[in-house]
Design an enzyme around this catalytic site. Structure first.
Site: not given
Ligand code: NOJ
Length: 581
Positions: A242, A301
């Site tokens: 993440d 991500e």
């Molecule tokens: C990316 C995640 O996919 C999202 O759902 C989240 O709110 C943010 N990162 C913060 O962790």
């Protein structure tokens, strides 16, 4: 060899009333064979179809209205029949759920709302027995404010080792009444909250309940290596990382130049995003993962700009994959798709990594609804949901396009993602009332940003059951729209031309023709709205225009995204796969 058209399968077959039995195939996914033939274990993820389970909304086993791990286990046969290679689970760790679990209180504990650690082990064991890999979400940029570290930090004085695990700074102004810098949170408002009664503030790039960790602190690095090992020891096949682009911030935390209309840290560039220092962290994690048997993978991500910087995350000694958000954000236009496909393939090839293809996830408007809009506008960006007052999508058009898109996406070489419900053609809940919305983005911006609740609605499994079979009660943590009945799994099981059946065929043929391992070569379609390419023995033709075009000459039609009325024309918003034999 020229493409011919003789043997008809799929929707054409269904429309003709022929048996589909030969096409349903084996119930459980086989292991995908990796492309890597060296002495190192093959990287199974290079061609994998990875299904995202958002645990809160997948399947509820105990009737509390929130999905859970036993719910996931009970639906593994469904995923096996669908034919996926791996499942990525969004966070199920102990959390006050201020950001649906992306605010973790304990990285080694399953939140009671999702079950117990034994439920996780059971799920993993059953998935592995079926040949399905499991990757879990790692949330390293921030913890919950209820994490023991943050609680200790609040109780400790400025300058203490406890505070040094996070990013605390003195505020500006006479008494520290102003935030230390002008950074906005991705979720709206300032990225700083003040410690009550003190000059100090703490940084949170997301919600105020998600304090950012200080990755310059070796203690933080050591702790996360232990967290990785904890899950690797249990047998997970990898991690989705993440906010992989956010861990390191420029020293001194300088103010940013905020342009009007961009008062949101989501602008992708700035001293908090995509700093070179993050890569050292991923290189160290690579070593940890490689010290385990089998191939354990990481997927980033990372929202970066300029986009070529994404390749840094997937260098051979870092992560295995990065989500391709450019593909997700592509407008419905043949030229735009061709460009993004070419660019993505070239970029990943430059570091010998697989390309990924992503069309929906838990942060963005579902593809079915996005492509039903007259103007895509900003709706491809995460959090930019569609609300009751927004122009509403054309549901039928969106579904038709999403089905054609699935045939394009799954025919591309590399690894493809499916967001739960995508295989049902499930639309976004676009008329969800404000009182039900829980996304901190909606709350912090006072509705200025609709947020992501609309793509997170609990799945419909049975059309005529309470909560559409999501769980044994009629409770669901977000209300399901009445229209979800027609997308319920049991309805789609019994409809010959359902999206679920289409997806099963797509995945089976993808495996049969080894499309994930293949190579794309474009063929001039001669039409501006039509894209044609070959991948091994399969020719893919997609008509992104509204008008029919003459049916592609030659080849055997094996699959079409819509039932075809005749074989002379390829209707608008339709894709077909042809083979040479
Ligand atoms: C990316 C995640 O996919 C999202 O759902 C989240 O709110 C943010 N990162 C913060 O962790």
């Amino acid at each position: 060899m020229p493409f011919r058209r003789k043997l008809l399968r799929s929707f054409v077959v269904a429309a003709m009333g022929l048996s589909m039995a030969s096409f349903q195939g084996n119930a459980f996914a086989e292991q995908a064979a990796g492309a890597d033939s060296s002495a190192k274990p093959a990287d199974w993820s290079r061609n994998a179809v990875i299904y995202q389970v958002y645990p809160r909304s997948f399947a509820d086993s105990d009737g509390d209205g929130i999905g859970d791990l036993p719910g996931v286990t009970s639906r593994l046969p469904y995923l096996g029949k669908l034919g996926v290679d791996a499942v990525w689970l969004s966070p199920f760790y102990k959390s006050p759920q201020a950001d649906a679990g992306y605010d973790v209180t304990d990285y080694r504990v399953v939140d009671p709302m999702f079950g117990k650690l034994e439920d996780f082990d059971e799920m993993l064991k059953k998935a592995h027995a079926m040949g399905i890999k499991i990757i879990v979400d790692l949330v390293p940029n921030h913890t919950s404010d209820e994490h023991v570290w943050f609680q200790e930090a609040l109780k400790s004085p400025p300058g203490s080792p406890e505070r040094a695990r996070y990013i605390f700074r003195d505020g500006k102004g006479k008494d520290g009444e102003l935030p230390p810098n002008n950074w906005p949170s991705v979720f709206g408002k300032a990225a700083w909250d003040r410690v009550p009664g003190e000059k100090q503030w703490y940084l949170h790039l997301f919600d105020s309940k998600q304090p950012d960790l200080n990755w310059d602190n070796p203690e933080v690095r050591a702790e996360f290596e232990k967290v990785l090992r904890f899950w690797l020891d249990r047998g997970v096949d990898g991690f989705r990382v993440d906010v992989a682009h956010g861990l390191i911030k420029v020293q001194g935390l300088p103010d940013i130049d905020i342009k009007e209309g961009q008062e949101n840290a989501g602008a992708l560039v700035g001293p908090m995003w995509d700093q070179d220092g993050v890569h050292e962290i991923y290189r160290s994690w690579r070593k940890v993962l490689d010290s385990y048997p089998g191939k354990r993978i990481m997927v980033a991500e990372a929202w970066v700009n300029p986009k070529e910087r994404l390749a840094h995350y997937i260098r051979p000694d870092e992560m295995n994959q990065a989500f391709n958000f450019d593909y997700l954000m592509t407008k419905w236009d043949a030229k735009a798709f061709k460009e993004v496909i070419d660019y993505s393939l070239a970029l990943s090839a430059s570091v010998n990594a697989p390309t990924t293809w992503v069309t929906s996830n838990h942060d963005t408007v579902r593809a079915t609804s996005r492509y039903g809009l007259k103007e895509l506008g900003a709706h491809a960006l995460p959090g930019n949901g569609i609300g009751p007052k927004s122009p509403q999508p054309d549901e039928a058009l969106g579904l038709r396009r999403a089905r054609a898109l699935a045939m394009l996406t799954m025919a591309l070489p590399g690894s493809s993602y499916i967001y739960q419900g995508e295989e049902l053609g499930l639309p976004e809940h676009t008329t969800l009332e404000a009182k039900y919305r829980q996304d901190p983005m909606f709350i912090r911006t006072k509705g200025g940003e609709i947020g992501r609740d609309g793509c997170r609605i609990p799945l419909p499994w049975k059309a005529d059951a309470p909560s559409f079979g999501f769980g044994p009660s009629n409770k669901t943590w977000l209300p399901q729209p009445a229209s979800y009945a027609k997308y319920a799994v049991d309805r789609e099981e019994s409809a010959p031309d359902s999206t679920l059946k289409l997806y099963r065929q797509i995945l089976e043929l993808r495996r049969e023709y080894k499309l994930g391992d293949g190579k794309l070569s474009w063929v001039d379609s001669g039409k501006k709205d039509v894209l044609t390419f070959d991948n091994g023995d399969v020719r893919v033709v997609i008509n992104l225009g509204e008008q029919s075009v003459p049916f592609p000459a030659g080849g055997t039609l094996v699959l079409s995204s819509e039932p075809l009325k005749d074989q002379d024309t390829l209707p608008g918003n339709t894709a077909v796969w042809l083979t040479r034999s």
